[in-house]
Design an enzyme around this catalytic site. Structure first.
Site, PDB file in Angstrom:
ATOM      1  N   LEU A 197       0.725  -1.161   0.461  1.00 53.06           N
ATOM      2  CA  LEU A 197       0.041   0.077   0.084  1.00 53.06           C
ATOM      3  C   LEU A 197       0.426   1.012  -0.006  1.00 53.06           C
ATOM      4  O   LEU A 197       1.198   1.127   0.693  1.00 53.06           O
ATOM      5  CB  LEU A 197      -1.177   0.476   1.540  1.00 53.06           C
ATOM      6  CG  LEU A 197      -2.545  -0.872   1.497  1.00 53.06           C
ATOM      7  CD1 LEU A 197      -2.857  -0.824   2.951  1.00 53.06           C
ATOM      8  CD2 LEU A 197      -3.382  -0.879   0.420  1.00 53.06           C
ATOM      9  N   ASP A 198       0.820   2.355  -0.680  1.00 49.57           N
ATOM     10  CA  ASP A 198       1.043   3.260  -0.184  1.00 49.57           C
ATOM     11  C   ASP A 198       1.587   4.266   0.902  1.00 49.57           C
ATOM     12  O   ASP A 198       0.572   3.411   1.838  1.00 49.57           O
ATOM     13  CB  ASP A 198       0.316   4.546  -1.430  1.00 49.57           C
ATOM     14  CG  ASP A 198       0.534   4.434  -2.980  1.00 49.57           C
ATOM     15  OD1 ASP A 198       1.511   3.573  -3.398  1.00 49.57           O
ATOM     16  OD2 ASP A 198      -0.512   4.640  -4.001  1.00 49.57           O
ATOM     17  N   ARG A 199       2.319   4.017   1.207  1.00 50.35           N
ATOM     18  CA  ARG A 199       2.790   4.929   2.361  1.00 50.35           C
ATOM     19  C   ARG A 199       1.304   5.988   2.543  1.00 50.35           C
ATOM     20  O   ARG A 199       0.978   5.742   4.750  1.00 50.35           O
ATOM     21  CB  ARG A 199       3.928   5.969   2.830  1.00 50.35           C
ATOM     22  CG  ARG A 199       4.237   6.842   3.263  1.00 50.35           C
ATOM     23  CD  ARG A 199       5.282   7.453   3.906  1.00 50.35           C
ATOM     24  NE  ARG A 199       5.595   8.322   4.924  1.00 50.35           N
ATOM     25  CZ  ARG A 199       6.795   8.967   5.552  1.00 50.35           C
ATOM     26  NH1 ARG A 199       7.738   8.691   4.715  1.00 50.35           N
ATOM     27  NH2 ARG A 199       7.264   9.076   7.030  1.00 50.35           N
TER      28      ARG A 199
END
Length: 315
Positions: free
Chosen positions: A143-145
């Protein structure tokens, strides 16, 4: 990054969980930080031995194989964080599902999935610090940060292989909630637009729709309409970097408070109601259990920042 010399030959006996893995992939995991070219060179020169014999890079390991790993220069890996850090301890409260083979966690926004790029540690390093007895913890996907929500972690290599197969076969179902600018038209249910990833000199990744990019598909469904925005459910069919964010922008509906692809005027309006983070949340994950074959569905509740923002939106 400092380096240290692995000065001695290592002999590794292959556990059953690693049976079937190619020797080149096994070495890349064992020798983190070593360039691929060097790994293939030591195999080609016969410095890597399996049961005292030379091998080829595509050799598939068998349980009980004895692997000789020669001395190489290894980049020093990031040390694990202290398990006593508040940020690390807090992850125990975010576990949504766990058994002997895997766990699903509600990742907080702002936490990277792994260390690097100036970050001392991320989610996976934190989990390894919390679970030192679990020797094979690995991210199944990312997942993106800035994105919160369901993330799947395997505890065994056999589980990782099975779950990666589901990703390849597109049988794992990931659903996200996103708050987007404007009124999403209910008939726009599917976006297929190729995505091209560029890495800037700063190391920042930026993605755009481009005919030269990789095929990318996302399903969208309207969940709730507000005065100047829409809550949509997004289901990525492919798994490209920033896919939902760029496809939403491509549809003319950038996601609220997106630092890369957002709309400044819309974001300012969202900040006025107290939203100060990307409104993208992986709220549901469905997959077949790698051992039982049973369908597992896990839901991750919205955090306070997102749920409060929805309550403050004018209808």
């Amino acid at each position: 990054m400092s380096e240290n010399q692995q000065s001695q030959v290592r002999w590794v006996t292959i556990e059953a969980d690693y049976a079937g893995q190619r020797i080149d992939n096994f070495l890349l995991a064992q020798l983190k930080g070593v360039p691929k070219s060097l790994v293939y060179r030591i195999v080609r020169k016969g410095e890597v031995r399996i049961n005292k014999k030379r091998c080829k890079p595509d050799y598939k390991l068998q349980a009980g194989d004895l692997v000789r790993i020669p001395p190489v220069r290894v980049a020093e890996s990031n040390p694990l964080p202290s398990a006593n850090l508040d940020q690390v301890q807090a992850l125990n409260q975010q576990i949504l599902y766990e058994d002997d083979l895997l766990l699903v966690l509600n990742k907080p926004a702002g936490l990277a999935v792994h260390g690097g790029s100036g970050l001392q540690f991320g989610l996976i390093e934190s989990l390894r610090a919390l679970r030192p007895e679990a020797k094979h913890l690995e991210l199944v996907h990312r997942l993106d940060r800035e994105t919160s929500g369901c993330i799947l972690i395997s505890k065994r290599r056999s589980a990782l292989r099975a779950l990666h197969e589901q990703l390849r076969e597109k049988t794992m179902d990931k659903q996200y909630l996103a708050l987007v600018r404007g009124h999403w038209q209910a008939h726009v249910k599917f976006i297929a637009a190729p995505l091209l990833k560029n890495t800037l000199k700063s190391g920042e990744r930026v993605v755009r729709v481009d005919a030269a990019g990789k095929p990318s598909e996302t399903r969208f469904r309207v969940q709730q309409q507000f005065a100047n925005c829409t809550l949509v459910e997004a289901s990525p069919i492919t798994g490209r970097t920033h896919q939902i964010r760029v496809h939403a922008l491509h549809a003319g509906h950038p996601i609220a408070c997106d630092p890369k692809y957002g709309d400044q005027v819309f974001d300012a309006a969202m900040q006025e109601i107290g939203l100060n983070r990307l409104f993208l949340h992986a709220h549901r994950l469905s997959f077949k259990h790698p051992q039982s074959g049973k369908t597992i569905t896990v839901d991750a509740p919205l955090d306070k920042a997102l749920s409060q923002a929805l309550k403050r939106l004018p209808a």
